[in-house]
Design an enzyme around this catalytic site. Structure first.
Site, PDB file in Angstrom:
ATOM      1  N   PRO A  10      23.901  20.439  48.101  1.00 30.20           N
ATOM      2  CA  PRO A  10      23.495  21.625  48.845  1.00 30.20           C
ATOM      3  C   PRO A  10      23.617  22.934  48.056  1.00 30.20           C
ATOM      4  O   PRO A  10      24.576  23.133  47.307  1.00 30.20           O
ATOM      5  CB  PRO A  10      24.441  21.639  50.044  1.00 30.20           C
ATOM      6  CG  PRO A  10      25.624  20.853  49.610  1.00 30.20           C
ATOM      7  CD  PRO A  10      25.088  19.792  48.687  1.00 30.20           C
ATOM      8  N   ASN A  11      22.618  23.752  48.247  1.00 25.72           N
ATOM      9  CA  ASN A  11      22.540  25.117  47.693  1.00 25.72           C
ATOM     10  C   ASN A  11      22.214  25.140  46.205  1.00 25.72           C
ATOM     11  O   ASN A  11      21.972  26.221  45.647  1.00 25.72           O
ATOM     12  CB  ASN A  11      23.840  25.908  47.965  1.00 25.72           C
ATOM     13  CG  ASN A  11      24.175  25.946  49.446  1.00 25.72           C
ATOM     14  OD1 ASN A  11      23.302  26.249  50.258  1.00 25.72           O
ATOM     15  ND2 ASN A  11      25.395  25.624  49.814  1.00 25.72           N
ATOM     16  N   ARG A  18      21.459  32.139  43.112  1.00 25.24           N
ATOM     17  CA  ARG A  18      22.711  32.023  43.860  1.00 25.24           C
ATOM     18  C   ARG A  18      23.899  32.356  42.947  1.00 25.24           C
ATOM     19  O   ARG A  18      24.131  31.674  41.948  1.00 25.24           O
ATOM     20  CB  ARG A  18      22.834  30.576  44.337  1.00 25.24           C
ATOM     21  CG  ARG A  18      24.155  30.238  44.937  1.00 25.24           C
ATOM     22  CD  ARG A  18      24.354  28.738  45.005  1.00 25.24           C
ATOM     23  NE  ARG A  18      25.619  28.437  45.622  1.00 25.24           N
ATOM     24  CZ  ARG A  18      26.241  27.270  45.504  1.00 25.24           C
ATOM     25  NH1 ARG A  18      25.697  26.293  44.804  1.00 25.24           N
ATOM     26  NH2 ARG A  18      27.388  27.076  46.091  1.00 25.24           N
ATOM     27  N   TYR A  23      27.116  30.628  38.537  1.00 29.55           N
ATOM     28  CA  TYR A  23      26.283  29.456  38.255  1.00 29.55           C
ATOM     29  C   TYR A  23      25.196  29.717  37.210  1.00 29.55           C
ATOM     30  O   TYR A  23      24.467  28.792  36.850  1.00 29.55           O
ATOM     31  CB  TYR A  23      25.652  28.943  39.558  1.00 29.55           C
ATOM     32  CG  TYR A  23      26.689  28.541  40.588  1.00 29.55           C
ATOM     33  CD1 TYR A  23      27.540  27.469  40.355  1.00 29.55           C
ATOM     34  CD2 TYR A  23      26.843  29.257  41.780  1.00 29.55           C
ATOM     35  CE1 TYR A  23      28.522  27.109  41.274  1.00 29.55           C
ATOM     36  CE2 TYR A  23      27.812  28.904  42.713  1.00 29.55           C
ATOM     37  CZ  TYR A  23      28.650  27.825  42.450  1.00 29.55           C
ATOM     38  OH  TYR A  23      29.618  27.474  43.355  1.00 29.55           O
ATOM     39  N   ASN A  74      26.023  16.027  41.115  1.00 36.16           N
ATOM     40  CA  ASN A  74      26.685  17.275  41.489  1.00 36.16           C
ATOM     41  C   ASN A  74      26.474  17.420  42.993  1.00 36.16           C
ATOM     42  O   ASN A  74      25.426  17.888  43.445  1.00 36.16           O
ATOM     43  CB  ASN A  74      26.094  18.473  40.744  1.00 36.16           C
ATOM     44  CG  ASN A  74      26.857  19.759  41.068  1.00 36.16           C
ATOM     45  OD1 ASN A  74      27.673  19.797  41.989  1.00 36.16           O
ATOM     46  ND2 ASN A  74      26.579  20.814  40.316  1.00 36.16           N
ATOM     47  N   ALA A  77      29.338  21.398  47.463  1.00 40.25           N
ATOM     48  CA  ALA A  77      30.461  21.501  48.420  1.00 40.25           C
ATOM     49  C   ALA A  77      30.819  20.158  49.047  1.00 40.25           C
ATOM     50  O   ALA A  77      31.992  19.928  49.388  1.00 40.25           O
ATOM     51  CB  ALA A  77      30.120  22.522  49.503  1.00 40.25           C
ATOM     52  N   GLU A  98      30.492  12.647  37.573  1.00 43.18           N
ATOM     53  CA  GLU A  98      30.573  13.808  38.463  1.00 43.18           C
ATOM     54  C   GLU A  98      30.356  15.063  37.622  1.00 43.18           C
ATOM     55  O   GLU A  98      31.023  15.244  36.590  1.00 43.18           O
ATOM     56  CB  GLU A  98      31.951  13.859  39.132  1.00 43.18           C
ATOM     57  CG  GLU A  98      32.139  15.095  40.001  1.00 43.18           C
ATOM     58  CD  GLU A  98      33.469  15.127  40.743  1.00 43.18           C
ATOM     59  OE1 GLU A  98      34.338  14.262  40.477  1.00 43.18           O
ATOM     60  OE2 GLU A  98      33.630  16.037  41.574  1.00 43.18           O
ATOM     61  N   HIS A 100      29.924  19.375  37.634  1.00 42.12           N
ATOM     62  CA  HIS A 100      29.961  20.684  38.291  1.00 42.12           C
ATOM     63  C   HIS A 100      29.650  21.742  37.247  1.00 42.12           C
ATOM     64  O   HIS A 100      30.173  21.670  36.119  1.00 42.12           O
ATOM     65  CB  HIS A 100      31.331  20.978  38.901  1.00 42.12           C
ATOM     66  CG  HIS A 100      31.691  20.034  40.001  1.00 42.12           C
ATOM     67  ND1 HIS A 100      31.160  20.130  41.267  1.00 42.12           N
ATOM     68  CD2 HIS A 100      32.503  18.952  40.008  1.00 42.12           C
ATOM     69  CE1 HIS A 100      31.643  19.147  42.008  1.00 42.12           C
ATOM     70  NE2 HIS A 100      32.459  18.413  41.264  1.00 42.12           N
ATOM     71  N   ARG A 107      38.977  27.465  40.351  1.00 38.58           N
ATOM     72  CA  ARG A 107      38.512  28.507  41.277  1.00 38.58           C
ATOM     73  C   ARG A 107      39.554  28.750  42.366  1.00 38.58           C
ATOM     74  O   ARG A 107      40.366  27.878  42.664  1.00 38.58           O
ATOM     75  CB  ARG A 107      37.138  28.118  41.837  1.00 38.58           C
ATOM     76  CG  ARG A 107      36.100  28.170  40.701  1.00 38.58           C
ATOM     77  CD  ARG A 107      34.723  27.785  41.131  1.00 38.58           C
ATOM     78  NE  ARG A 107      34.195  28.668  42.155  1.00 38.58           N
ATOM     79  CZ  ARG A 107      32.982  28.492  42.686  1.00 38.58           C
ATOM     80  NH1 ARG A 107      32.208  27.475  42.277  1.00 38.58           N
ATOM     81  NH2 ARG A 107      32.538  29.313  43.607  1.00 38.58           N
TER      82      ARG A 107
HETATM   83  C1  DQA Z   1      29.658  23.245  42.283  1.00 41.01           C
HETATM   84  C2  DQA Z   1      31.104  23.628  42.655  1.00 41.01           C
HETATM   85  C3  DQA Z   1      31.334  23.459  44.147  1.00 41.01           C
HETATM   86  O1  DQA Z   1      32.679  23.835  44.470  1.00 41.01           O
HETATM   87  C4  DQA Z   1      30.405  24.344  44.935  1.00 41.01           C
HETATM   88  O2  DQA Z   1      30.553  24.104  46.315  1.00 41.01           O
HETATM   89  C5  DQA Z   1      28.978  24.215  44.501  1.00 41.01           C
HETATM   90  C6  DQA Z   1      28.654  24.020  43.099  1.00 41.01           C
HETATM   91  C7  DQA Z   1      29.373  23.520  40.793  1.00 41.01           C
HETATM   92  O3  DQA Z   1      28.366  22.980  40.309  1.00 41.01           O
HETATM   93  O4  DQA Z   1      30.098  24.274  40.144  1.00 41.01           O
HETATM   94  O5  DQA Z   1      28.077  24.357  45.318  1.00 41.01           O
HETATM   95  O6  DQA Z   1      29.499  21.861  42.515  1.00 41.01           O
END
Ligand code: DQA
Length: 143
Positions: A10-11, A18, A23, A74, A77, A98, A100, A107
Site C-alpha cells: 500500500p501507498n 509520497r 522514499y 515490500n 505498512a 523482504e 524496504h 524510524r
Molecule cells: C516501507 C516502510 C514501511 O514502514 C512503510 O509503512 C512503507 C514503506 C519502506 O519501503 O520503507 O509504506 O515499507
C-alpha cells in the site's frame, strides 16, 4: 530466464510524490522499469506489481506459492501487522526477500519495528533506497 515477482504493497504506487524526503523521487513506474532492466542483466524475468488491497497481495503470494516463484516483497505498512501476510509468506518454498526503501527499524514509530515477513525471509534489505530492489534481485539471482 527464471521468473521473479516484485510485489509492492500500500501507498507505494505514490512513490516519487509520497514523502520524498523518506522514499525519494523515483516513481513506481520508474522503479518497475529499473527492476525489469536489473533483472534482465541478471538473467531474470521480473514482473513488478503494486496494490493497495491486501487480499490482492495475498492472492499474488498464493499464486507464487503454487508456481514456486521467488519473490521480492515490500509489503509497506502491512509488513508490521498483517498475520494473513505472515501466513501467506510461511507457505512459500522459493526464496523470499523482504525489501524496504527506508529502514523501519531506525524510524521513530514503534509499530515499524516489527515485521511479520522477516521470519520467512531468506534476506531482508532495508534502508538502501530504490537500490534495495537491485540488491534483492541480485540475491534472488544467486539463490
Ligand atoms: C516501507 C516502510 C514501511 O514502514 C512503510 O509503512 C512503507 C514503506 C519502506 O519501503 O520503507 O509504506 O515499507
Amino acid at each position: 530466464m527464471s521468473r521473479v515477482l516484485v510485489l509492492n504493497g500500500p501507498n507505494l504506487g505514490r512513490l516519487g510524490r509520497r514523502q520524498p524526503e523518506i522514499y525519494g523521487h523515483t516513481t513506481h513506474d520508474e522503479l518497475a522499469s529499473r527492476c525489469v532492466g536489473w533483472g534482465r542483466a541478471l538473467g531474470l524475468d521480473v514482473e513488478v506489481r503494486q496494490t493497495n488491497h491486501e487480499g490482492e497481495l495475498l492472492d499474488w503470494l498464493n499464486d507464487a506459492a503454487d508456481e514456486q516463484c521467488p519473490v521480492a516483497l515490500n509489503a509497506a505498512a502491512w509488513s508490521h501487522y498483517s498475520w494473513a501476510l505472515y501466513d501467506a509468506c510461511a507457505q512459500l518454498t522459493a526464496p523470499l526477500v523482504e525489501v524496504h526503501i527506508s529502514d523501519p527499524s531506525q524510524r521513530p514509530e514503534e509499530f515499524r519495528h516489527t515485521s511479520v515477513i522477516a521470519p520467512h525471509a531468506a534476506e531482508v534489505i532495508a534502508g538502501a533506497g530504490i537500490d534495495g530492489y537491485r540488491l534483492a534481485l541480485e540475491f534472488l539471482a544467486d539463490a
